[in-house]
Design a protein around this motif. Sequence first.
Motif, PDB file in Angstrom:
ATOM      1  N   CYS A  73     -74.081  48.171 -42.634  1.00 49.30           N
ATOM      2  CA  CYS A  73     -74.199  47.757 -41.226  1.00 49.30           C
ATOM      3  C   CYS A  73     -73.730  48.860 -40.284  1.00 49.30           C
ATOM      4  CB  CYS A  73     -73.406  46.479 -40.966  1.00 49.30           C
ATOM      5  SG  CYS A  73     -74.152  45.004 -41.668  1.00 49.30           S
ATOM      6  N   LEU A  74     -72.630  49.539 -40.621  1.00 50.03           N
ATOM      7  CA  LEU A  74     -72.139  50.627 -39.769  1.00 50.03           C
ATOM      8  C   LEU A  74     -73.197  51.714 -39.611  1.00 50.03           C
ATOM      9  CD1 LEU A  74     -68.413  51.123 -40.863  1.00 50.03           C
ATOM     10  CD2 LEU A  74     -69.280  50.061 -38.758  1.00 50.03           C
ATOM     11  N   THR A  75     -73.886  52.031 -40.700  1.00 50.25           N
ATOM     12  CA  THR A  75     -74.950  53.039 -40.629  1.00 50.25           C
ATOM     13  C   THR A  75     -76.077  52.569 -39.716  1.00 50.25           C
ATOM     14  OG1 THR A  75     -74.409  53.866 -42.825  1.00 50.25           O
ATOM     15  CG2 THR A  75     -76.627  54.345 -42.000  1.00 50.25           C
TER      16      THR A  75
ATOM     17  N   THR B 211     -77.539  52.436 -32.100  1.00 56.02           N
ATOM     18  CA  THR B 211     -76.761  52.539 -30.861  1.00 56.02           C
ATOM     19  C   THR B 211     -76.740  53.961 -30.324  1.00 56.02           C
ATOM     20  OG1 THR B 211     -75.383  50.732 -31.695  1.00 56.02           O
ATOM     21  CG2 THR B 211     -74.532  51.952 -29.821  1.00 56.02           C
ATOM     22  N   TYR B 212     -76.793  54.942 -31.216  1.00 60.86           N
ATOM     23  CA  TYR B 212     -76.728  56.352 -30.806  1.00 60.86           C
ATOM     24  C   TYR B 212     -77.911  57.129 -31.398  1.00 60.86           C
ATOM     25  CZ  TYR B 212     -72.036  54.696 -29.854  1.00 60.86           C
ATOM     26  OH  TYR B 212     -70.965  53.950 -29.410  1.00 60.86           O
ATOM     27  N   PRO B 213     -79.147  56.738 -31.044  1.00 63.51           N
ATOM     28  CA  PRO B 213     -80.312  57.436 -31.613  1.00 63.51           C
ATOM     29  C   PRO B 213     -80.342  58.900 -31.168  1.00 63.51           C
ATOM     30  CG  PRO B 213     -80.989  56.022 -29.804  1.00 63.51           C
ATOM     31  CD  PRO B 213     -79.536  55.749 -30.043  1.00 63.51           C
ATOM     32  N   GLY B 214     -80.697  59.765 -32.100  1.00 60.34           N
ATOM     33  CA  GLY B 214     -80.815  61.182 -31.773  1.00 60.34           C
ATOM     34  C   GLY B 214     -79.492  61.923 -31.759  1.00 60.34           C
ATOM     35  N   VAL B 215     -78.387  61.209 -31.937  1.00 62.01           N
ATOM     36  CA  VAL B 215     -77.072  61.837 -31.959  1.00 62.01           C
ATOM     37  C   VAL B 215     -76.774  62.231 -33.407  1.00 62.01           C
ATOM     38  CG1 VAL B 215     -74.599  61.412 -31.570  1.00 62.01           C
ATOM     39  CG2 VAL B 215     -76.295  60.493 -29.968  1.00 62.01           C
ATOM     40  N   PRO B 216     -76.232  63.426 -33.638  1.00 58.63           N
ATOM     41  CA  PRO B 216     -75.898  63.794 -35.015  1.00 58.63           C
ATOM     42  C   PRO B 216     -75.019  62.724 -35.672  1.00 58.63           C
ATOM     43  CG  PRO B 216     -75.635  65.682 -33.560  1.00 58.63           C
ATOM     44  CD  PRO B 216     -75.914  64.479 -32.678  1.00 58.63           C
TER      45      PRO B 216
ATOM     46  N   ARG C 180     -83.953  44.986 -31.790  1.00 53.75           N
ATOM     47  CA  ARG C 180     -84.212  45.706 -33.049  1.00 53.75           C
ATOM     48  C   ARG C 180     -82.938  45.783 -33.894  1.00 53.75           C
ATOM     49  NH1 ARG C 180     -87.225  50.085 -35.638  1.00 53.75           N
ATOM     50  NH2 ARG C 180     -85.707  51.582 -36.431  1.00 53.75           N
ATOM     51  N   LEU C 181     -81.803  46.102 -33.279  1.00 50.04           N
ATOM     52  CA  LEU C 181     -80.544  46.166 -34.016  1.00 50.04           C
ATOM     53  C   LEU C 181     -80.197  44.783 -34.563  1.00 50.04           C
ATOM     54  CD1 LEU C 181     -77.925  47.347 -35.058  1.00 50.04           C
ATOM     55  CD2 LEU C 181     -76.982  47.199 -32.735  1.00 50.04           C
ATOM     56  N   LYS C 182     -80.354  43.776 -33.749  1.00 49.22           N
ATOM     57  CA  LYS C 182     -80.068  42.403 -34.170  1.00 49.22           C
ATOM     58  C   LYS C 182     -80.917  42.032 -35.388  1.00 49.22           C
ATOM     59  CE  LYS C 182     -79.623  37.882 -32.007  1.00 49.22           C
ATOM     60  NZ  LYS C 182     -79.848  37.116 -30.784  1.00 49.22           N
TER      61      LYS C 182
END
Length: 192
Positions: free
Chosen positions: A62-64, A70-75, A34-36
């Motif tokens: 891209c960073l967003t 990569t860090y779903p659910g993380v603030p 999905r990220l790719k």
Amino acid sequence: MTTRKPVPVEQRHVYVQVVEGLLQHALHGQISPRLKQRLKQVGVDLDRPLLPVYPVSLWMHCLTIIAEETYPGVPREEAFRRLAEAHVQGYGRTVIGRAVYGVMRLLGPRRLVLRLPQTLRATDNYTEAELIERGPTTYEMRMNSAVDAPGYVEALFEGMLRVGGADSPQVTKTHADPAIPSSTYLLTWKDR
């Protein structure tokens, strides 16, 4: 600041080693299909060789995407901080990064900070930075950019200071003006 010719915002680019450091080294084995796909949709095709440069606006987007995936659910700020920490480690695994970090380790934190303007110029075609010493372990750095990724730049500089042997580095954004763009950071660490 040095006298490099100002680069219009629409012509600002980051160099391949920045992109390589994050995508090919820091996130090696962590890039989901999905990220790719999301990166490919915005213009970064990981099935092809990386381009020599990428527009800054694209890279910020891209960073967003990378932080979200990569860090779903993380603030948001914590995700960007984690991403920056990984980016520092990944950049150190690139050919250029290994050389730069080797020098950083030898310099120590104070001389590393004094060289930050030159180090930053090697990552893109536009960054200018000015340092003001506020104390033996405290510097103010003014830059001609403003990044819409809360915590990212702070964690990036803290990671770089750690590479240089700084004890308890702390970087705080004290000013940002996206309209110009410009930002100011306070860099501190403990003396050993």
